[in-house]
Design an enzyme around this catalytic site. Structure first.
Site, PDB file in Angstrom:
ATOM      1  N   CYS A  47       1.871   0.954   1.389  1.00  0.00           N
ATOM      2  CA  CYS A  47       2.523  -0.179   2.029  1.00  0.00           C
ATOM      3  C   CYS A  47       3.757  -0.580   1.227  1.00  0.00           C
ATOM      4  CB  CYS A  47       1.530  -1.334   2.106  1.00  0.00           C
ATOM      5  SG  CYS A  47       2.238  -2.876   2.712  1.00  0.00           S
ATOM      6  N   CYS A  50       3.064  -4.239  -0.331  1.00  0.00           N
ATOM      7  CA  CYS A  50       2.060  -4.544  -1.371  1.00  0.00           C
ATOM      8  C   CYS A  50       1.578  -3.327  -2.150  1.00  0.00           C
ATOM      9  CB  CYS A  50       0.860  -5.265  -0.759  1.00  0.00           C
ATOM     10  SG  CYS A  50      -0.278  -4.184   0.123  1.00  0.00           S
ATOM     11  N   CYS A  96      -1.247  -3.858   7.700  1.00  0.00           N
ATOM     12  CA  CYS A  96      -1.853  -3.550   6.400  1.00  0.00           C
ATOM     13  C   CYS A  96      -3.004  -4.518   6.172  1.00  0.00           C
ATOM     14  CB  CYS A  96      -0.806  -3.702   5.301  1.00  0.00           C
ATOM     15  SG  CYS A  96      -1.499  -3.591   3.642  1.00  0.00           S
ATOM     16  N   CYS A  99      -2.257  -6.955   2.882  1.00  0.00           N
ATOM     17  CA  CYS A  99      -1.257  -8.036   2.848  1.00  0.00           C
ATOM     18  C   CYS A  99      -0.873  -8.529   4.236  1.00  0.00           C
ATOM     19  CB  CYS A  99      -0.021  -7.594   2.074  1.00  0.00           C
ATOM     20  SG  CYS A  99       1.016  -6.402   2.945  1.00  0.00           S
ATOM     21  N   CYS A 121       1.879   4.936  15.091  1.00  0.00           N
ATOM     22  CA  CYS A 121       3.328   5.025  15.159  1.00  0.00           C
ATOM     23  C   CYS A 121       3.871   3.948  14.217  1.00  0.00           C
ATOM     24  CB  CYS A 121       3.737   4.770  16.604  1.00  0.00           C
ATOM     25  SG  CYS A 121       5.492   4.823  16.899  1.00  0.00           S
TER      26      CYS A 121
HETATM   27 ZN   LIG Z   1       0.393  -4.198   2.410  1.00  0.00          ZN
END
Ligand SMILES: [Zn+2]
Length: 133
Positions: A47, A50, A96, A99, A121
């Protein structure tokens, strides 16, 4: 899993304007413009907000849709799926799990020759590739 909670001001300080727009305001990068659309490098996609692991290169496939596409996340608990009825469409948003940043959308049953026939996607700007050694 450790949850990452920050204010908008903290995210703005950490992220570029484009990263903030996509990750924190559920924006979408223009198709075929992201840095990972055609990437085949082996590694782990984390990510961008984070650093949590989200996808692996083994599950990335060429969907010809203009965004990096994966047939499954690294772990099912790495992402959160949410119903998204914005823009007059019935879609499933992918976030995610650590976060709560926006990653993209997941589509199912499109006929891709992958093990799941799911297409996660994902915006390139939501990801960071950590290449394998
Ligand atoms: Zn994250």
């Amino acid at each position: 899993m450790d949850k990452v909670v920050k204010s908008d001001a903290e995210w703005r300080a950490r992220l570029s304007p484009e990263e903030f727009r996509v990750l924190r305001q559920a924006g979408t990068e223009r198709p075929y413009t992201g840095e990972y659309v055609g990437t085949t490098t082996e590694g782990v996609y984390t990510c961008r907000a984070c650093g949590a692991e989200l996808f692996r290169s083994e599950a990335k496939f060429d969907s010809h849709c203009g965004w990096p596409s994966f047939y499954e996340p690294s772990k099912s608990e790495a992402v959160i799926l949410r119903e998204d009825r914005s823009l007059g469409m019935d879609r499933v948003e992918v976030r995610c799990a650590a976060c709560d940043s926006h990653l993209g959308h997941v589509f199912h049953g499109e006929g891709y020759a992958t093990p799941t026939d799911d297409r996660y996607c994902v915006n390139s700007v939501s990801l960071r590739l950590e290449a394998a050694e």
